[in-house]
Scaffold this active site. Sequence first.
Site, mmCIF file in Angstrom:
data_model
loop_
_atom_site.group_PDB
_atom_site.id
_atom_site.type_symbol
_atom_site.label_atom_id
_atom_site.label_comp_id
_atom_site.label_asym_id
_atom_site.label_seq_id
_atom_site.Cartn_x
_atom_site.Cartn_y
_atom_site.Cartn_z
ATOM 1 N N HIS A 100 29.667 -23.074 -19.962
ATOM 2 C CA HIS A 100 30.118 -23.612 -18.678
ATOM 3 C C HIS A 100 31.093 -24.743 -19.014
ATOM 4 O O HIS A 100 30.907 -25.439 -20.014
ATOM 5 C CB HIS A 100 28.996 -24.270 -17.872
ATOM 6 C CG HIS A 100 27.838 -23.431 -17.511
ATOM 7 N ND1 HIS A 100 26.781 -23.213 -18.353
ATOM 8 C CD2 HIS A 100 27.528 -22.779 -16.362
ATOM 9 C CE1 HIS A 100 25.886 -22.461 -17.745
ATOM 10 N NE2 HIS A 100 26.301 -22.178 -16.540
ATOM 11 N N ASP A 103 29.307 -27.921 -19.874
ATOM 12 C CA ASP A 103 28.518 -27.995 -21.116
ATOM 13 C C ASP A 103 29.365 -28.581 -22.224
ATOM 14 O O ASP A 103 28.873 -29.323 -23.068
ATOM 15 C CB ASP A 103 28.123 -26.606 -21.657
ATOM 16 C CG ASP A 103 27.413 -25.739 -20.667
ATOM 17 O OD1 ASP A 103 26.704 -26.291 -19.830
ATOM 18 O OD2 ASP A 103 27.570 -24.506 -20.753
ATOM 19 N N GLU A 231 26.389 -12.603 -11.771
ATOM 20 C CA GLU A 231 25.061 -12.563 -12.401
ATOM 21 C C GLU A 231 23.980 -12.650 -11.331
ATOM 22 O O GLU A 231 23.757 -13.718 -10.749
ATOM 23 C CB GLU A 231 24.951 -13.735 -13.383
ATOM 24 C CG GLU A 231 23.631 -13.775 -14.129
ATOM 25 C CD GLU A 231 23.597 -14.891 -15.171
ATOM 26 O OE1 GLU A 231 24.638 -15.163 -15.800
ATOM 27 O OE2 GLU A 231 22.536 -15.492 -15.350
ATOM 28 N N HIS A 270 15.916 -12.725 -14.683
ATOM 29 C CA HIS A 270 16.267 -12.629 -13.267
ATOM 30 C C HIS A 270 15.792 -11.305 -12.687
ATOM 31 O O HIS A 270 15.358 -11.240 -11.530
ATOM 32 C CB HIS A 270 17.779 -12.761 -13.077
ATOM 33 C CG HIS A 270 18.324 -14.081 -13.543
ATOM 34 N ND1 HIS A 270 19.658 -14.389 -13.484
ATOM 35 C CD2 HIS A 270 17.715 -15.163 -14.077
ATOM 36 C CE1 HIS A 270 19.855 -15.616 -13.959
ATOM 37 N NE2 HIS A 270 18.675 -16.095 -14.338
ATOM 38 N N ASP A 295 22.587 -10.993 -20.017
ATOM 39 C CA ASP A 295 22.011 -12.248 -20.467
ATOM 40 C C ASP A 295 20.649 -11.882 -21.026
ATOM 41 O O ASP A 295 19.711 -11.554 -20.283
ATOM 42 C CB ASP A 295 21.896 -13.262 -19.316
ATOM 43 C CG ASP A 295 23.162 -14.111 -19.206
ATOM 44 O OD1 ASP A 295 24.149 -13.791 -19.895
ATOM 45 O OD2 ASP A 295 23.161 -15.084 -18.439
ATOM 46 N N ASP A 306 12.223 -19.107 -14.138
ATOM 47 C CA ASP A 306 13.149 -18.597 -15.135
ATOM 48 C C ASP A 306 12.884 -19.326 -16.454
ATOM 49 O O ASP A 306 13.524 -20.331 -16.747
ATOM 50 C CB ASP A 306 14.561 -18.926 -14.596
ATOM 51 C CG ASP A 306 15.647 -18.079 -15.201
ATOM 52 O OD1 ASP A 306 15.341 -17.083 -15.852
ATOM 53 O OD2 ASP A 306 16.827 -18.432 -14.990
ATOM 54 N N ASP A 308 13.445 -18.360 -19.460
ATOM 55 C CA ASP A 308 14.540 -18.171 -20.432
ATOM 56 C C ASP A 308 14.070 -18.200 -21.885
ATOM 57 O O ASP A 308 14.554 -19.006 -22.691
ATOM 58 C CB ASP A 308 15.612 -19.265 -20.234
ATOM 59 C CG ASP A 308 16.461 -19.032 -19.002
ATOM 60 O OD1 ASP A 308 16.486 -17.903 -18.484
ATOM 61 O OD2 ASP A 308 17.117 -19.998 -18.549
ATOM 62 N N ASP A 337 20.994 -16.011 -23.310
ATOM 63 C CA ASP A 337 20.780 -17.068 -22.318
ATOM 64 C C ASP A 337 19.306 -17.465 -22.415
ATOM 65 O O ASP A 337 18.500 -17.164 -21.546
ATOM 66 C CB ASP A 337 21.145 -16.546 -20.921
ATOM 67 C CG ASP A 337 21.179 -17.668 -19.899
ATOM 68 O OD1 ASP A 337 20.940 -18.828 -20.293
ATOM 69 O OD2 ASP A 337 21.425 -17.389 -18.719
HETATM 70 C C1 XLS Z 1 20.625 -19.517 -14.630
HETATM 71 C C2 XLS Z 1 21.633 -18.624 -15.192
HETATM 72 C C3 XLS Z 1 22.749 -19.350 -15.913
HETATM 73 C C4 XLS Z 1 23.946 -18.449 -16.027
HETATM 74 C C5 XLS Z 1 25.219 -19.145 -16.298
HETATM 75 O O1 XLS Z 1 19.540 -19.119 -14.289
HETATM 76 O O2 XLS Z 1 21.021 -17.685 -16.025
HETATM 77 O O3 XLS Z 1 22.323 -19.799 -17.139
HETATM 78 O O4 XLS Z 1 23.751 -17.472 -16.990
HETATM 79 O O5 XLS Z 1 25.576 -19.981 -15.258
HETATM 80 NI NI NI Z 2 22.068 -16.302 -17.182
HETATM 81 NI NI NI Z 3 18.741 -17.537 -15.880
#
Ligand code: XLS
Ligand code: NI
Ligand code: NI
Length: 437
Positions: A100, A103, A231, A270, A295, A306, A308, A337
């Site tokens: 991003h 970032d 996304e 997601h 991702d 989430d 991740d 991700d």
């Molecule tokens: C958040 C998203 C984010 C996107 C990029 O849940 O996964 O990380 O991949 O903005």
């Molecule tokens: Ni993502």
């Molecule tokens: Ni995410």
Amino acid sequence: MSAFPEVSKIKYEGPDSDNPLAFRWYNPDEVVAGKTMKEHLRFTVTYWHTFRGTGSDPFGGGTMQRPWDDGSESVENACNRARAAFEFFEKLDAPFYAFHDRDVAPEGSTLKETNANLDAVAKVLGEEQQRTGVKLLWGTANMFSNPRFMHGAATTCNVEVFAYAAAQVKKALEVTKELGGENYVFWGGREGYQCLYNTDMKRELDHLARFFHMAVDYAKEIGFTGQFLIEPKPKEPTKHQYDSDAAACLNFLRAYDLTDHFKLNIETNHATLAGHEMMHELEYAGMQDALGSIDANTGDLLLGWDTDQFATNYYLTTQTMLVLLKYGLAPGGVNFDAKVRRESFEPIDLFYAHIGSMDAFARGLKAAANIIEEGALSKRVDQRYSSWDGELGKKIESGKTSFSELETLMLEKGDASPNTSGRQELLENIFNRYLDK
Ligand code: XLS
Ligand code: NI
Ligand code: NI
């Protein structure tokens, strides 16, 4: 100064290796199903989790030890961090990264200052890309962290915030183009609602479509030819995100005449938050020629957010690779991700996390390639639908019959022919055999 002095370039050592800093399955130059693993998988490191993740959670602050980072919001620190990041990508042998705008570079006190900060860091990113050969898979704009975006960005009730977001994406597109980014991603951020009492959903969605059309126009204007991606995510941070799943995104894109310009970036965590399996979301996007990138992560099914996490489950990676082999992935990639847990706070944990997931996807790729080559599932799917291959099926599928004609046929026959077994358990056993090999 090296950021990871204890690590040298990660190499492939084969499945019997017990070296935690070696690949057991990911062998970049090995050819599988007509292409090298490197070409199939297009592994990507995400800047936000790996280089900006602090390990904070709602109950406590950051835990991560990142000796190369002085913790300040200075441009100089951002440049040092970028150099550490490229050392990581290079040692990991990751061909791509993604970021991003916020970032990589700190926000200034005005948009002008913020853009200048981004330019200064992008210069270092460009130099490091040159030096290492690591490429940018995609860029995106963070339009959810700053308080100005509390009501959303393209779907905000505040017209000037919309204008600010437009300016921000304009700049992010320019930087992505300058760095040779192969895609540009929109994740909805705060594009959604918390409460319908205060929301004009139709107006917000019209605005979102306007925003996307302007992005498409601007890409054309500056000659950015990368793929646009949306996304999907169903909830978090808002209660209802507009891009809730693949089907909702495709419906939106179709309704606003945007399908030619966008594909989807499907994220595992997601998908499960939306109540779908990753394989479902991939297949749904793929069958409509809208599968762009993934991702790659995983959620914890016992937790409702989430999380991740890095994916290490061979079932998940094999299922994912089955669909990716079917539809193809480039110019997308397998983008991690994913973040290390806040208890895994040492720099070396970043290597363990990525190596493990790269191996899991490489293992999944090999199993999926074998399943496809041997027709292990597909020939049984064909069999299951074989009744459709006769005269009657052809007539229905080509639109050459009617309810009346079908009624006549069934009145004559009295009943349909008996069904055959779905054989789910057999297929699950067959799938397992490919993981034993
Ligand atoms: C958040 C998203 C984010 C996107 C990029 O849940 O996964 O990380 O991949 O903005
Ligand atoms: Ni993502
Ligand atoms: Ni995410």
